[in-house]
Design a protein around this motif. Structure first.
Motif, short mmCIF file in Angstrom:
data_model
loop_
_atom_site.label_atom_id
_atom_site.label_comp_id
_atom_site.label_asym_id
_atom_site.label_seq_id
_atom_site.Cartn_x
_atom_site.Cartn_y
_atom_site.Cartn_z
N THR A 28 46.78 32.80 37.98
CA THR A 28 47.24 33.92 38.92
C THR A 28 47.95 34.91 37.75
OG1 THR A 28 47.28 31.87 39.87
CG2 THR A 28 49.12 33.53 41.04
N ARG A 29 48.85 34.20 37.22
CA ARG A 29 49.08 35.80 36.21
C ARG A 29 48.35 36.64 35.77
NH1 ARG A 29 49.56 35.29 30.05
NH2 ARG A 29 48.20 34.09 29.39
N VAL A 30 47.29 36.36 35.48
CA VAL A 30 46.67 37.69 34.70
C VAL A 30 45.75 37.74 35.36
CG1 VAL A 30 44.34 37.84 32.86
CG2 VAL A 30 46.58 36.06 32.56
N GLN A 31 45.72 37.69 36.79
CA GLN A 31 45.01 38.28 37.86
C GLN A 31 45.27 39.64 38.39
OE1 GLN A 31 42.48 34.91 39.68
NE2 GLN A 31 45.33 35.12 41.48
N GLN A 32 44.48 40.50 38.80
CA GLN A 32 45.01 41.91 39.83
C GLN A 32 44.30 42.06 40.83
OE1 GLN A 32 46.55 44.56 37.94
NE2 GLN A 32 46.66 42.34 36.97
N PRO A 33 44.66 42.78 42.15
CA PRO A 33 43.80 42.43 43.06
C PRO A 33 43.06 43.81 43.09
CG PRO A 33 46.22 44.13 43.00
CD PRO A 33 46.08 43.44 41.17
N LEU A 34 42.23 43.21 44.35
CA LEU A 34 41.23 44.25 44.71
C LEU A 34 42.05 45.93 45.32
CD1 LEU A 34 39.75 41.39 46.50
CD2 LEU A 34 37.82 42.63 44.53
N ARG A 72 37.10 35.41 31.05
CA ARG A 72 36.80 36.71 30.56
C ARG A 72 36.53 37.66 30.55
NH1 ARG A 72 33.17 35.11 25.94
NH2 ARG A 72 32.64 36.93 26.81
N ALA A 73 36.45 37.95 31.88
CA ALA A 73 36.36 39.14 32.51
C ALA A 73 37.95 39.78 33.18
CB ALA A 73 35.92 38.56 34.00
N LEU A 74 39.32 38.45 32.64
CA LEU A 74 40.07 39.31 33.95
C LEU A 74 40.95 39.55 32.62
CD1 LEU A 74 41.55 35.86 35.99
CD2 LEU A 74 40.84 37.38 36.35
N LEU A 109 29.10 38.44 32.12
CA LEU A 109 29.72 36.89 32.52
C LEU A 109 28.81 36.61 34.04
CD1 LEU A 109 31.89 35.57 33.81
CD2 LEU A 109 32.52 37.35 35.67
N LEU A 110 28.36 37.60 34.51
CA LEU A 110 27.40 36.76 35.37
C LEU A 110 25.65 36.40 34.89
CD1 LEU A 110 26.45 40.15 37.97
CD2 LEU A 110 27.60 37.77 38.00
N VAL A 111 25.61 37.28 33.69
CA VAL A 111 24.11 35.74 32.70
C VAL A 111 24.48 35.00 32.46
CG1 VAL A 111 23.12 36.22 30.64
CG2 VAL A 111 23.25 38.23 31.77
N ARG A 112 26.36 34.84 31.54
CA ARG A 112 26.64 33.86 31.31
C ARG A 112 26.75 32.52 32.12
NH1 ARG A 112 29.34 34.10 25.73
NH2 ARG A 112 28.72 36.23 25.27
#
Lengths: 183, 183
Positions: free
Chosen positions: B71-77, B120-122, B160-163
């Motif tokens: 919640t701290r890190v994620q961004q809105p669409l 990792r993607a955030l 991210l998808l590959v992993r």
């Protein structure tokens, strides 16, 4: 093959005679003469006073050990002596749904012993849990639980309800109705 | 107030140009010109080639610590530079859904690091997860995940998808499609 969706139709038709409808918390439901339990959507032309829908889904809190034990002991719905049925629709608060998974599990079992209490009523009381919250429509409840048991097991069932409603988990219940029926 | 239900309508209208449709596992979806993302049911008269529906719901696996960090890190669409979007519908096997909650959690994070990989993607990649399995209708997928990011973050997203697809959790995925769009 059964649909995971079930519809509870309360009105003038159905195999169950409604004995009582009681609001435990929040708004009640209307008292009707009969209750019908339909697998899938109710596409009959029967006029219903109210219609509640829910889906049987995956377990949300059970561990493998708990699931094996319950699976070993529980009985199917519809046994011949199980002539009493109870439908309990429940809605929980936004505060409940905002909790992370581990906090909900802790409240559910470690603090409220929901599974352990339910275990006390097995195998006499049979049940099926239906989820309504993610149907994608505005539903009045989050869960519908449908129970059946023989008349001599009604005190055991009533005791279960008293114990569950005294738990910390139940402080998150904002609406609960008890619809008692007889087949 | 937003509905928890979202509808993805693929056809000739919508703000997103479809760049590619690829079946990662199982049957593909048809390639269309445009994708529309509608809050609630799609009650427009637009003819759609396909229409996928899902609801935003409570977290199923996150602990409190994990939820606070995300919640701290994620961004809105919908950020201005996030002109690339990807819709990934996924269906998991019955074997997955039959697992008890603790086994699914262990596979999800302790064995597959789903949350840690996503972290990792955030904050570059924004996402919204929709659940389809309990809509009460026959849905072709269990989940729809909708992502957006800036073009320079596409390699991070692809990584991210590959992993994720190399994890033990993904051995339970029986159908997965990747719909890439551009705004």
């Amino acid at each position: 093959m059964l649909s995971r969706l079930w519809t509870f139709c309360a009105g003038d038709v159905g195999p169950f005679e409604v004995v009582s409808v009681r609001a435990v918390c929040g708004e009640a439901l209307p008292l009707t003469a009969r209750l019908n339990v339909v697998n899938g959507d109710d596409d009959s032309a029967n006029a219903c006073t109210y219609r509640l829908r829910g889906v049987v889904s995956n377990e949300r809190y059970l561990t493998g050990v708990e699931k094996r034990e319950l699976t070993r002991v529980q009985q199917p719905l519809g046994r011949a002596p199980a002539t009493l049925g109870v439908l309990i629709p429940i809605k929980k608060s936004d505060a409940w749904w905002d909790l992370p998974q581990d906090a909900r599990r802790t409240l559910f079992e470690e603090r409220s012993a929901h599974i352990a209490l339910g275990r006390r009523a097995l195998p006499n009381v049979a049940r099926r849990l239906h989820h309504c919250r993610d149907l994608g429509t505005q539903e009045p409840f989050d869960f519908l639980t449908w129970f059946d048991f023989a008349p001599e097991d009604e005190p055991l069932f009533d005791d279960l309800l008293v114990r569950l409603r005294a738990t910390e988990e139940w402080t998150y219940v904002v609406r609960e109705v008890e619809v008692r029926v007889r087949r």
